[in-house]
Design a protein around this motif. Structure first.
Motif, PDB file in Angstrom:
ATOM      1  N   THR A 158       0.724  -1.326  -0.107  1.00  0.00           N
ATOM      2  CA  THR A 158      -0.060  -0.272  -0.011  1.00  0.00           C
ATOM      3  C   THR A 158       0.847   1.369  -0.100  1.00  0.00           C
ATOM      4  O   THR A 158       2.058   1.134  -0.044  1.00  0.00           O
ATOM      5  CB  THR A 158      -0.874   0.062   1.251  1.00  0.00           C
ATOM      6  N   PHE A 159       0.087   2.348  -0.196  1.00  0.00           N
ATOM      7  CA  PHE A 159       0.923   3.662  -0.376  1.00  0.00           C
ATOM      8  C   PHE A 159       0.266   4.588   0.638  1.00  0.00           C
ATOM      9  O   PHE A 159      -0.812   5.204   0.657  1.00  0.00           O
ATOM     10  CB  PHE A 159       0.892   4.136  -1.599  1.00  0.00           C
ATOM     11  N   ILE A 160       1.099   5.150   1.641  1.00  0.00           N
ATOM     12  CA  ILE A 160       0.592   6.062   2.597  1.00  0.00           C
ATOM     13  C   ILE A 160       0.516   7.503   2.116  1.00  0.00           C
ATOM     14  O   ILE A 160       1.587   7.956   1.280  1.00  0.00           O
ATOM     15  CB  ILE A 160       1.540   6.058   4.034  1.00  0.00           C
ATOM     16  N   ASP A 161      -0.599   7.981   2.175  1.00  0.00           N
ATOM     17  CA  ASP A 161      -0.901   9.564   1.503  1.00  0.00           C
ATOM     18  C   ASP A 161      -0.414  10.694   2.463  1.00  0.00           C
ATOM     19  O   ASP A 161      -0.984  10.815   3.363  1.00  0.00           O
ATOM     20  CB  ASP A 161      -2.361   9.520   1.270  1.00  0.00           C
ATOM     21  N   MET A 162       0.567  11.382   1.981  1.00  0.00           N
ATOM     22  CA  MET A 162       1.147  12.362   2.681  1.00  0.00           C
ATOM     23  C   MET A 162       0.686  13.822   2.293  1.00  0.00           C
ATOM     24  O   MET A 162       1.624  14.714   2.491  1.00  0.00           O
ATOM     25  CB  MET A 162       2.713  12.369   3.146  1.00  0.00           C
ATOM     26  N   GLN A 163      -0.291  13.877   1.555  1.00  0.00           N
ATOM     27  CA  GLN A 163      -0.389  15.100   0.693  1.00  0.00           C
ATOM     28  C   GLN A 163      -1.019  16.453   1.612  1.00  0.00           C
ATOM     29  O   GLN A 163      -0.679  17.491   1.242  1.00  0.00           O
ATOM     30  CB  GLN A 163      -1.644  15.124  -0.480  1.00  0.00           C
ATOM     31  N   LYS A 164      -1.287  15.949   2.902  1.00  0.00           N
ATOM     32  CA  LYS A 164      -1.772  17.070   3.843  1.00  0.00           C
ATOM     33  C   LYS A 164      -0.932  17.326   4.744  1.00  0.00           C
ATOM     34  O   LYS A 164      -0.790  18.002   5.752  1.00  0.00           O
ATOM     35  CB  LYS A 164      -2.970  16.678   4.493  1.00  0.00           C
ATOM     36  N   TRP A 165       0.551  16.727   4.551  1.00  0.00           N
ATOM     37  CA  TRP A 165       1.395  16.769   5.856  1.00  0.00           C
ATOM     38  C   TRP A 165       2.714  17.845   5.222  1.00  0.00           C
ATOM     39  O   TRP A 165       2.526  18.138   4.245  1.00  0.00           O
ATOM     40  CB  TRP A 165       1.860  15.526   6.098  1.00  0.00           C
ATOM     41  N   GLY A 166       3.560  17.924   6.232  1.00  0.00           N
ATOM     42  CA  GLY A 166       4.640  18.935   5.773  1.00  0.00           C
ATOM     43  C   GLY A 166       5.919  18.345   5.413  1.00  0.00           C
ATOM     44  O   GLY A 166       6.211  18.113   4.304  1.00  0.00           O
ATOM     45  N   LYS A 167       6.797  17.903   6.232  1.00  0.00           N
ATOM     46  CA  LYS A 167       8.057  17.463   6.189  1.00  0.00           C
ATOM     47  C   LYS A 167       8.661  16.557   7.397  1.00  0.00           C
ATOM     48  O   LYS A 167       8.562  16.747   8.432  1.00  0.00           O
ATOM     49  CB  LYS A 167       9.072  18.423   5.833  1.00  0.00           C
ATOM     50  N   GLY A 168       9.064  15.217   6.963  1.00  0.00           N
ATOM     51  CA  GLY A 168       9.652  14.318   7.878  1.00  0.00           C
ATOM     52  C   GLY A 168       9.882  12.959   7.664  1.00  0.00           C
ATOM     53  O   GLY A 168      10.102  12.730   6.297  1.00  0.00           O
TER      54      GLY A 168
END
Length: 627
Positions: A555-565
């Protein structure tokens, strides 16, 4: 009668044993009379590059079977020195790092193996494969004719040989060639300050170390065709990277190989590497298929770089350097627009190349393996949230008169939090010209700015009041793996911090935050109460959540709403994210999930939006830059 039968069976057993032994000792791969010869017969290498550290070990066989079904007969892999020598003198070739098992799996699938051990490998990998701590050895000069450096390379080459010696084709294994150094001609062209004679001496010593260790299969070098003067070396076949002109390939190889072949393109690019904050590169499938056909028709051996890229898990990504950007960090995804995607899926490019190769070889190819199952996980609740400053308060504090680099702190990767208390107010331009690589700046826990080596941002105005605390959270974004600055790869804050004309010295405190795979077990701080989490906006924050699965799959975790890390799943660091893109999802291999309870930890250095949940999707997003 029984006696006669006994003698007959004994004779047949001896004959069979002798025959089998004879076949074993007769297996060989050599370069002779301008040709590759496998067991005495002409052989063309149709290879694809796949790096075992970039693929979970449980998927090695699947990816290798994908290559075999595409029509390839060989797999090529770099060996990453810093992947195996985890700390000075501590070597690890087990589990995910089991190089022997990878090679044996390739042989089981029916592929020969080419090893590219460097010691320098480039590969968009952290520090080009060098252990970061080499920079702490007094007098050592990387990639030069330097005694201290060559002592270390000899240790590495000896360890490597002990792992693969029995897997050479002469011992019944699949290893047919070994590369000496890597793209050394590029380094020679960049380091004009070193005499060519010294460059040649160093390169020759690497070849000698490989031979002295015991490697008996042919050696080769790999360079752009215009760089053979600096990169080729006596005792190794010169091969050309990215050379699409067959006549030029033959001309230049003849010039440096006694006017004869064989001819090989050791890096044939069906895709290309990607950096953060830049467009995701695409290479046209038709162009790659036509070039493949040209090589096949002209008896040119080749190696697709990459046939399957995989993933820069954890902190393994490297970076480039150019005149416009002090650093160009590579993406977590190493999809590379390759014929086989990051998750092992076939592409139209794969189908085109399979058709071209099968038409040329007229061989019936194996069935294409089915893709790994893909799942989607909705709304993972992040029910524990931590202020990173509170987490850091429970860690060891190192004190110094000046900020210390990662290397001085004996830390390779991750983050370092730099602190200094000011008894008197000070105002001016904060100058962090020694920033390596990305920093967020806080006064008394409140964010006042960020500095970023990619955008050459090293200064900002700052106003520190009376009795205040300055905090600078610095990320090592990946050491440069290619370019003229590879010898300048220390991280953290590596020169004086200034405010205006004043150098800030004395009373610096540093907290090491390496974010190792046991990160979860090191969290001793209390979670922030739910009603107070809104105050974490713009504060570096750790989120922790659990989720249950009835079935597992990729699967692929969706980080479109996140910043940097960075993200940890069940204790494994799956890599970095950054809102700038183009990569907006991170790959989670299904073999790292489990039925029942699973854990995710997300560290967001920016935390511009306080989050409560995260989801995964079935399709990766790798080409979406921030607007």
């Amino acid at each position: 009668m029984k006696t006669k039968l006994k003698y007959v069976w004994t004779f047949l057993l001896i004959l069979t044993t002798v025959s089998a032994f004879s076949q074993k000792i007769n297996k060989n791969f050599e370069i002779k009379d301008g040709h590759f010869l496998l067991n005495g017969k002409p052989f063309s290498i149709y290879s694809g590059e796949l790096h075992y550290p970039r693929v979970p070990s449980q998927y090695w066989k699947h990816r290798l079977q994908m290559m075999k079904a595409m029509g390839l007969n060989t797999v090529t892999t770099y060996v990453f020195w810093n992947y195996h020598e985890e700390t000075p003198g501590k070597w690890n070739f087990s589990g995910e790092k089991d190089l022997q098992q990878f090679i044996k799996t390739a042989q089981e699938v029916g592929l020969y193996v080419i090893i590219r051990p460097g010691p320098y490998v480039c590969a968009e990998w952290e520090f080009g494969g060098y252990p970061w701590w080499l920079q702490n050895i007094k007098g050592l000069k990387i990639r030069e004719d330097n005694d201290q450096f060559l002592i270390e390379t000899k240790k590495y080459i000896t360890q490597l040989y002990n792992q693969v010696k029995d897997l050479q084709i002469t011992n019944g294994g699949p290893v047919i060639m070994v590369q000496a150094e890597n793209e050394f001609g590029s380094f020679v062209s960049q380091r004009k300050d070193i005499p060519l004679a010294s460059h040649r001496t160093y390169n020759a010593k690497i070849v000698k170390q490989l031979k002295d260790a015991g490697f008996s299969v042919p050696l080769f070098t790999s360079d752009g065709s215009w760089l053979f003067e600096g990169g080729s070396v006596v005792g190794a076949l010169p091969t050309a990277n990215g050379e699409d002109n067959v006549e030029n390939l033959k001309k230049i190889v003849n010039q440096y190989n006694n006017n004869q072949g064989p001819y090989m393109v050791a890096e044939f690019y069906p895709g290309w590497l990607g950096h953060w904050a830049e467009e995701f590169p695409r290479v046209d499938a038709t162009t790659v298929a036509r070039q493949t056909n040209k090589y096949l028709k002209n008896d040119v051996s080749f190696n697709y770089y990459m046939v399957h890229g995989g993933t820069n898990f954890g902190f393994t990504n490297g970076a480039n350097y150019d005149k416009n950007h002090d650093i160009q960090p590579d993406l977590t995804s190493y999809d590379y627009d390759a014929p086989i995607t990051e998750a092992g899926w076939r592409t139209p490019k794969y189908d085109s190349l399979r058709a071209v190769i099968s038409k040329h070889t007229k061989a019936k190819l194996p069935e294409i393996p089915a893709p790994i199952k893909v799942i989607e996980i909705k709304d993972i609740q992040l029910n524990k949230v931590y202020n990173l400053f509170n987490y850091a308060a429970g860690q060891e504090i190192i004190k110094s008169d000046k900020p210390q680099s990662f290397e001085e702190l004996n830390q390779g990767h991750g983050y370092v939090l730099y602190r200094r208390h000011f008894n008197q107010p000070i105002k001016g331009i904060l100058d962090l010209k020694g920033l390596r690589d990305y920093a967020t700046i806080y006064i008394n826990g409140e964010k006042v700015g960020e500095l970023n080596r990619y955008y050459n941002q090293y200064t900002m105005p700052i106003d520190i009041p009376f009795n205040a605390k300055l905090e600078i959270l610095v990320e090592n974004w990946g050491r440069i793996n290619y370019g003229e600055r590879i010898n300048e790869n220390t991280k953290g804050i590596i020169s004086a911090v200034k405010i205006g004309d004043t150098e800030i010295t004395g009373n610096w405190e540093m907290t090491k935050l390496p974010f190792l795979n046991d990160f979860a077990s090191t969290i001793k701080a209390k979670p922030v109460d739910e009603g107070k989490q809104v105050k974490l906006k713009d504060v570096p924050t750790v989120y922790q959540g659990e989720f249950d699965l009835n079935e597992v799959g990729d699967t692929f975790i969706d980080m479109q709403k996140w910043g940097k890390g960075v993200i940890f799943v069940n204790g494994k660091n799956i890599g970095r994210f950054w809102k700038q893109g183009p990569q907006q999802t991170l790959y989670i291999p299904g073999v790292w999930l489990k039925k029942g309870k699973n854990e995710v930890i997300i560290f967001d250095q920016l935390n511009e939006t306080v989050q409560t949940k995260v989801s995964t999707v079935k399709t990766p997003i790798l080409d979406q830059l921030a607007k």
